[in-house]
Design a protein around this motif. Structure first.
Motif, PDB file in Angstrom:
ATOM      1  N   GLU A  38       0.832  -1.207   0.000  1.00  0.00           N
ATOM      2  CA  GLU A  38       0.000   0.000   0.000  1.00  0.00           C
ATOM      3  C   GLU A  38       0.869   1.262   0.000  1.00  0.00           C
ATOM      4  O   GLU A  38       2.048   1.219   0.365  1.00  0.00           O
ATOM      5  CB  GLU A  38      -0.912   0.000   1.227  1.00  0.00           C
ATOM      6  N   PRO A  39       0.296   2.408  -0.378  1.00  0.00           N
ATOM      7  CA  PRO A  39       1.073   3.651  -0.402  1.00  0.00           C
ATOM      8  C   PRO A  39       1.607   4.068   0.967  1.00  0.00           C
ATOM      9  O   PRO A  39       2.653   4.718   1.047  1.00  0.00           O
ATOM     10  CB  PRO A  39       0.075   4.687  -0.935  1.00  0.00           C
ATOM     11  N   VAL A  40       0.894   3.725   2.044  1.00  0.00           N
ATOM     12  CA  VAL A  40       1.324   4.110   3.391  1.00  0.00           C
ATOM     13  C   VAL A  40       1.696   2.850   4.165  1.00  0.00           C
ATOM     14  O   VAL A  40       0.880   1.929   4.304  1.00  0.00           O
ATOM     15  CB  VAL A  40       0.224   4.892   4.124  1.00  0.00           C
ATOM     16  N   HIS A  41       2.933   2.817   4.656  1.00  0.00           N
ATOM     17  CA  HIS A  41       3.446   1.646   5.374  1.00  0.00           C
ATOM     18  C   HIS A  41       4.578   2.105   6.280  1.00  0.00           C
ATOM     19  O   HIS A  41       5.009   3.271   6.238  1.00  0.00           O
ATOM     20  CB  HIS A  41       3.924   0.576   4.389  1.00  0.00           C
ATOM     21  N   THR A  42       5.063   1.185   7.099  1.00  0.00           N
ATOM     22  CA  THR A  42       6.051   1.574   8.118  1.00  0.00           C
ATOM     23  C   THR A  42       7.427   1.888   7.531  1.00  0.00           C
ATOM     24  O   THR A  42       8.278   2.393   8.251  1.00  0.00           O
ATOM     25  CB  THR A  42       6.189   0.468   9.183  1.00  0.00           C
ATOM     26  N   GLY A  43       7.632   1.622   6.254  1.00  0.00           N
ATOM     27  CA  GLY A  43       8.909   1.946   5.635  1.00  0.00           C
ATOM     28  C   GLY A  43       9.035   3.384   5.165  1.00  0.00           C
ATOM     29  O   GLY A  43      10.105   3.778   4.666  1.00  0.00           O
ATOM     30  N   LEU A  44       8.000   4.189   5.318  1.00  0.00           N
ATOM     31  CA  LEU A  44       8.074   5.587   4.879  1.00  0.00           C
ATOM     32  C   LEU A  44       9.064   6.374   5.728  1.00  0.00           C
ATOM     33  O   LEU A  44       9.146   6.193   6.941  1.00  0.00           O
ATOM     34  CB  LEU A  44       6.701   6.246   4.975  1.00  0.00           C
ATOM     35  N   GLY A  45       9.797   7.286   5.076  1.00  0.00           N
ATOM     36  CA  GLY A  45      10.721   8.167   5.779  1.00  0.00           C
ATOM     37  C   GLY A  45      10.016   9.382   6.340  1.00  0.00           C
ATOM     38  O   GLY A  45       8.821   9.601   6.107  1.00  0.00           O
ATOM     39  N   PRO A  46      10.751  10.209   7.092  1.00  0.00           N
ATOM     40  CA  PRO A  46      10.147  11.374   7.746  1.00  0.00           C
ATOM     41  C   PRO A  46       9.433  12.325   6.791  1.00  0.00           C
ATOM     42  O   PRO A  46       8.337  12.806   7.094  1.00  0.00           O
ATOM     43  CB  PRO A  46      11.336  12.045   8.435  1.00  0.00           C
ATOM     44  N   ALA A  47      10.037  12.628   5.641  1.00  0.00           N
ATOM     45  CA  ALA A  47       9.413  13.562   4.706  1.00  0.00           C
ATOM     46  C   ALA A  47       8.128  12.984   4.133  1.00  0.00           C
ATOM     47  O   ALA A  47       7.123  13.691   3.974  1.00  0.00           O
ATOM     48  CB  ALA A  47      10.384  13.910   3.580  1.00  0.00           C
ATOM     49  N   GLU A  48       8.138  11.681   3.832  1.00  0.00           N
ATOM     50  CA  GLU A  48       6.944  11.035   3.299  1.00  0.00           C
ATOM     51  C   GLU A  48       5.831  11.013   4.340  1.00  0.00           C
ATOM     52  O   GLU A  48       4.648  11.214   4.015  1.00  0.00           O
ATOM     53  CB  GLU A  48       7.276   9.613   2.861  1.00  0.00           C
TER      54      GLU A  48
END
Length: 267
Positions: A38-48
């Motif tokens: 999915e587009p949102v997951h725990t691998g996103l960085g701070p800016a994302e």
């Protein structure tokens, strides 16, 4: 009560499109399925993460919660499960989501019910401290090995922490043989929000438009209204698991109308 829908019904849909659907059809909030596909997951960085939060704010839509997949009663070592919950809680905090969903996930082929309950309670009690520090609440969904409120309460009673609560999935409690009044009575001190849906029968759980199946949605809403509960109803349409199901976007308008009618009738 406020109305939301889960992105489980629109697998992989970009967040701007999800938010447009919410605003176009009058939903107050969205539950984000939180998974690597999915587009949102725990691998996103701070800016994302900051961008996701800004998109919700800009659209005027609330982020109800993150639907994660940690299995708190599953056999095995605690640390991988705790790490998964901590990552979800961190993401929820960064995005401004009040809730994180976890599953029971016990395996009664290799655990006794008491072992599964104790495992889940131990992990949730540990994770609750981190959640408390970040102002996020962990919700145990009525699902799989603990599908009824009575099942879930065996765990929640052992935990006894305000940052750990319950997510009522109306399909699973019904499949488990509970009446809505029984479910609410058990979960009410711990209830975070309620997932609504509809299906044709216990043997065919393909998602249907709200009101087109057999689940006691009117009774659930009536019980909640009678007790003055003013939380969220979130439509979890399981399109991700049933490709043959009708597309959710075409159903969101009628679904909102159906829930609004039930709310009006129960007022």
């Amino acid at each position: 009560m406020k109305l939301a829908f889960s992105t489980l019904g629109v697998p992989g849909l970009p967040l701007p499109d999800v938010l447009r659907l919410a605003t176009a059809h009058g939903y107050h909030g969205v539950e984000l399925r939180t998974h690597p596909e999915e587009p949102v997951h725990t691998g996103l960085g701070p800016a994302e993460r900051a961008d996701v939060a800004a998109q919700f704010k800009g659209a005027g839509v609330e982020l109800l919660g993150l639907a994660g997949y940690a299995q708190v009663a599953a056999p095995g070592d605690d640390e991988p499960v705790l790490a998964e919950i901590r990552a979800l809680v961190d993401l929820a905090h960064d995005l401004g989501a009040p809730y994180v969903r976890v599953f029971p996930g016990g395996d009664l082929d290799v655990q006794t019910p008491e072992e599964a309950d104790a495992t889940a309670a131990r992990r949730l009690g540990t994770a609750a401290e981190h959640a408390n520090d970040l102002g996020v609440r962990i919700l145990l969904e009525t699902h799989d090995s603990h599908r009824t409120a009575a099942d879930a309460m065996r765990i929640l009673g052992l935990v006894g922490h305000r940052q750990v609560g319950a997510l009522w999935d109306v399909m699973h409690t019904w499949l488990g043989g509970e009446q809505p009044s029984e479910t609410y009575a058990a979960l009410s001190p711990h209830l975070g929000y309620v997932q609504v849906k509809d299906i044709a029968s216990p043997d065919d759980t393909t998602p249907l438009p709200l009101g087109a199946g057999v689940l006691p949605l009117a009774e659930c809403v009536e019980v909640l209204s009678r007790h003055g509960w003013d939380g969220w109803l979130c439509w979890e349409y399981e399109k991700r698991w049933y490709e043959e199901a009708a597309p959710l976007p075409d159903l969101l308008g009628p679904g909102h109308e159906h829930l609004s009618r039930l709310l009006n009738e129960s007022a």
